[in-house]
Write an enzyme that holds these catalytic residues in place. Structure first.
Site, short mmCIF file in Angstrom:
data_model
loop_
_atom_site.label_atom_id
_atom_site.label_comp_id
_atom_site.label_asym_id
_atom_site.label_seq_id
_atom_site.Cartn_x
_atom_site.Cartn_y
_atom_site.Cartn_z
N ASN A 1 -7.63 -2.86 14.56
CA ASN A 1 -9.00 -3.73 13.77
C ASN A 1 -8.78 -4.24 12.88
O ASN A 1 -9.98 -4.70 12.50
CB ASN A 1 -9.31 -2.19 13.80
N ASP B 1 0.89 -0.87 -0.14
CA ASP B 1 0.15 0.37 0.00
C ASP B 1 0.71 1.08 0.37
O ASP B 1 1.92 0.95 0.41
CB ASP B 1 -0.88 -0.08 1.05
N HIS C 1 -7.26 -4.64 10.18
CA HIS C 1 -6.78 -4.45 8.85
C HIS C 1 -5.80 -4.91 8.19
O HIS C 1 -5.34 -5.05 8.67
CB HIS C 1 -6.96 -2.83 8.62
N GLU D 1 -9.24 -1.28 5.64
CA GLU D 1 -10.20 -1.27 6.86
C GLU D 1 -11.88 -1.90 7.18
O GLU D 1 -11.97 -2.81 6.03
CB GLU D 1 -10.83 0.16 7.13
#
Ligand code: GLP
Length: 258
Positions: A134, A65, A136, A141
């Site tokens: 979380n 990314d 990801h 996400e």
């Protein structure tokens, strides 16, 4: 999924480096993650390059990314980070270090081009991954489609907060990124996810033992035929079946691959 629980983050890094070394010796295409978790693994590989002559000359690398809005030369761009922390210390030419172009005017075109570059290189042989608190992976996400391709995503406020430590202030953290999609990531031949520290315990439990669900993007590893999760005791703390995973590892036959 193979769950490897080790005492501490140093052992996690050495185990991950062992697995990667096998691929490097074959001149494989490596998918690289940024973030602090894989840094010790990269340091272990740099040491093996310097002291044992491990050569990366035949490898290609692809980043997961990239932030949108930072130039590739910005010190916090993922391209520059991976250069600084890893690739400039090994014998891989810069032209073989690929990443999505987060500074492109046409981001959709940049995303499509990145997919084509990966395909032209024959796909990713092994993808190293970290995991966000979380759940990801990359910048996928919660809510990311399990079959998504490289595209623009908006960072969750917690992710912005977590990544603020690398920037002057949270206001300086870009809130958009170009990231390989979950469908893209799962096309790699082997997924190797690293998790260390108690802040990752909940995400690790949801990923390994929770339902396959877009709300926990890392749970997509459950769909992959060859996924290795390497974590330290702290990150494994919420796993219900951790004793079983330890026993399976302790009795692993020598003919069974990583
Ligand atoms: C960022 C990256 C992820 C990384 C995650 C966890 O959001 N895009 O690829 O896995 O952070 O980072 P860390 O390893 O620093 O906890």
């Amino acid at each position: 999924m193979e769950i490897v629980i080790l005492d501490d983050s140093e052992k996690v890094a050495e185990r991950a480096a062992d697995i990667l070394e096998d691929y490097v010796r074959r001149g494989a295409t490596l998918g690289l993650a940024t973030g602090s978790t894989p840094l010790h693994t990269y340091q272990a590989l740099i040491r093996r390059h310097r002291e044992e002559g491990l050569s990366f000359a035949d490898c290609h690398t692809f980043l997961l990314d990239e932030y949108i809005g930072l130039s590739a030369q910005h010190e916090q761009s993922y391209r520059e980070t991976i250069r600084r922390e890893f690739t400039r210390h090994i014998d891989i030419p810069d032209a073989k270090v690929h990443g999505p172009d987060g500074s492109a005017e046409d981001l959709q075109a940049a995303a499509e081009m990145y997919e084509q570059q990966m395909a032209a290189a024959g796909g990713i042989d092994i993808q190293t991954l970290g995991v966000g608190r979380n759940g990801h992976i990359g910048f996928n996400e919660p809510g990311s489609s399990l079959v998504s391709r490289t595209r623009v995503k908006t960072l969750h406020p917690h992710t912005v907060q977590d990544n603020a430590r690398f920037f002057g202030s949270p206001q300086d953290v870009p809130i958009h990124a170009l990231t390989q999609g979950l469908g893209t990531i799962t096309e790699a031949g082997h997924l190797m996810l690293l998790a260390t520290g108690e802040t990752k315990a909940e995400a690790v439990a949801a990923m390994v033992e929770g339902p396959l669900a877009a709300v926990c993007p890392a749970s997509v590893l459950q769909l992959h035929p060859r996924a290795t999760v390497i974590c330290d005791e702290a990150a494994a703390a919420h796993l219900k079946y951790r004793d079983y995973y330890r026993a399976a590892l302790a009795t692993k036959p020598s003919w069974q691959h990583h």
